[in-house]
Write an enzyme that holds these catalytic residues in place. Structure first.
Site, short mmCIF file in Angstrom:
data_model
loop_
_atom_site.label_atom_id
_atom_site.label_comp_id
_atom_site.label_asym_id
_atom_site.label_seq_id
_atom_site.Cartn_x
_atom_site.Cartn_y
_atom_site.Cartn_z
N HIS A 295 0.77 -1.07 0.25
CA HIS A 295 -0.03 0.16 0.12
C HIS A 295 0.86 1.25 0.13
O HIS A 295 2.13 1.18 0.56
CB HIS A 295 -1.11 -0.15 1.18
CG HIS A 295 -0.26 -0.03 2.36
ND1 HIS A 295 -0.29 1.15 3.27
CD2 HIS A 295 -0.09 -1.04 3.43
CE1 HIS A 295 0.28 0.95 4.44
NE2 HIS A 295 0.35 -0.44 4.46
N ASP B 209 -0.09 4.38 0.84
CA ASP B 209 -0.49 5.55 1.94
C ASP B 209 0.06 5.18 3.22
O ASP B 209 0.67 4.19 3.55
CB ASP B 209 -2.15 5.70 2.06
CG ASP B 209 -2.90 4.24 2.87
OD1 ASP B 209 -2.12 3.15 2.15
OD2 ASP B 209 -3.44 4.40 3.74
N GLU C 145 -5.15 1.94 2.45
CA GLU C 145 -5.06 0.67 3.15
C GLU C 145 -5.32 1.19 4.74
O GLU C 145 -6.05 0.47 5.57
CB GLU C 145 -3.78 -0.19 3.21
CG GLU C 145 -3.85 -1.50 3.75
CD GLU C 145 -3.35 -1.26 5.16
OE1 GLU C 145 -3.33 -2.63 5.79
OE2 GLU C 145 -2.86 -0.52 5.57
ZN LIG Z 1 0.88 -1.47 6.39
#
Ligand SMILES: [Zn+2]
Length: 420
Positions: free
Chosen positions: A89, A91, A186
């Protein structure tokens, strides 16, 4: 294994170089935003990753309107190999700022606490980070103490990017088709909301989002929410004798009787819990919101029965009052799905071993994007990425552990091809 030992891998493309390049891009997600991605700045990293994937030679790399990056490492063998996906992920967590990250490299760590240079109150203490004992002689990346680092999960991204380059540059390494997926949001639980599994076209996946080198996690909690609504008997307090049943007091009695040894503050490892998360109460009506967690379905049901029995007992002491008890399923242990395809975890364990580590299987006391993907039809355990002390200014990771993760991914590609 040093990335620089691989043929055709320039020094600016080592996993450490990539990691340092990605962490300075602010990609914090925002739970209050209704859009996907929740913050447009996540696209800044997505665009850079697409450019780099294309430079590596992955021609179909693209960023979609929801902030997902998709790319394909084409197969270099004739036989049919299951299509696997590597996923991380983009973010970082809303818990702590990710603006202006200034990564610091402590080379050849000699042990002890690590004082961060930008804030004298921020010290990475050995007592709180026993994993530092495994890092003597390694190069450790930290922040200056004023931001989080974002090793969660830009380490995973740097590792997948480096592995993609190695697999592309070294045709002698045989592998099937491998998909690359980078997700936004996420950390706010929306990482797979808009993923297009048809477009991805993978049979099995791995998130690179775990902690210590050698770990693979194939279990998450199973999770339910419970909403208890209590209706009391409301009456003017001046005329209430033997009549009033105050819902506030009934709710208090229920909370007081919750088992103390089945609480988050009293459990660890494979033990689940019952945990009140919110209460709203007035004399005539009260609501208690709880979450229930267990690794086994039977354990989840047993905890909910215990809870309802407790509520019945309390309600019986307040004649005239009543309750409703509503259970909402939240997510389920991904092991149920992963056990149907044992080769997913077996191949990862073999890859970790070949990369020179002792594999450690673990359980996640929470949910992951991988657990949601598993139930959406893409079975997906979680492999270590090497980061520690996530979501805090004392987050850290070592170069050597990132290199071990890269080696694991390369070995994993080879194992799937060999065993096909
Ligand atoms: Zn993570």
């Amino acid at each position: 294994m040093r990335s620089s030992t691989w043929i055709g891998t320039a020094m600016t493309d080592t996993v450490l170089d990539r990691f340092l390049r990605y962490v300075v891009i602010d990609t914090q997600s925002n739970p209050a935003s209704p859009t996907q991605p929740s913050t447009i700045k996540q696209m800044d990293l997505g665009r850079l990753l697409v450019d780099e994937l294309k430079a590596i030679g992955l021609a179909d790399a693209h960023l979609d309107e929801h902030g997902y990056v998709y790319a394909t490492i084409p197969s270099n063998v004739d036989k049919t190999v299951p299509v696997i996906c590597f996923c991380s992920h983009m973010d970082t967590a809303p818990d702590f700022t990710g603006t202006n990250v200034k990564p610091q490299i402590l080379r050849d760590y000699r042990g002890g606490d690590i004082q961060l240079v930008g804030d004298e109150t921020q010290i990475i203490r050995l007592s709180e980070n026993p994993a530092l004992n495994e890092q003597i002689g390694n190069d450790i990346v930290t922040t200056d103490g004023t931001t989080l680092l974002g090793a969660d999960d830009k380490a995973g991204i740097a590792e997948i990017m480096t592995a993609a380059q190695i697999l592309t540059d070294n045709p002698g390494i045989k592998h099937g088709t491998i998909k690359v997926l980078f997700t936004p949001d996420e950390e706010i639980g929306r990482g797979v909301d808009k993923v297009d599994l048809g477009r991805l076209g993978a049979e099995f996946a791995y998130t690179m989002d775990g902690e210590s080198a050698g770990q693979i996690e194939d279990e998450t909690f199973s999770a339910d929410g419970v909403e208890i609504t209590i209706t009391g008997v409301a009456i003017h307090p001046g005329f209430a004798k033997d009549k009033m049943k105050n819902a506030i007091k009934i709710a208090g009695a229920i909370i007081e009787r919750l088992p103390r040894d089945v609480a988050p503050e009293a459990t660890e490892g494979r033990n689940g819990f019952i945990h009140p998360t919110a209460v709203t109460a007035a004399m005539e009506k009260a609501t208690i919101s709880l979450i229930v967690r267990d690794f086994e379905e039977a354990g989840l049901i047993a905890k909910e029965q215990l809870l309802e029995t407790l509520v019945e007992d309390v309600i019986a002491e307040y004649p005239g009052s009543s309750y409703t008890f509503v259970v909402n399923q939240q997510y389920r242990n991904m092991k149920v799905i992963l056990d149907r395809h044992p080769q997913i975890v077996e191949n990862a364990i073999e890859a970790i071993r070949r990369a020179g580590m002792a594999p450690v299987r673990g359980s996640i006391r929470g949910g992951t994007d991988g657990s949601r993907l598993s139930f959406m039809g893409l079975p997906c355990p979680n492999i270590f990425a090497g980061g520690h002390a996530f979501h805090s200014p004392r987050e850290w990771i070592s170069r050597q552990d990132m290199e071990k993760a890269v080696a694991t991914l390369v070995e994993l590609a080879k194992v799937w091809e060999e065993r096909a």
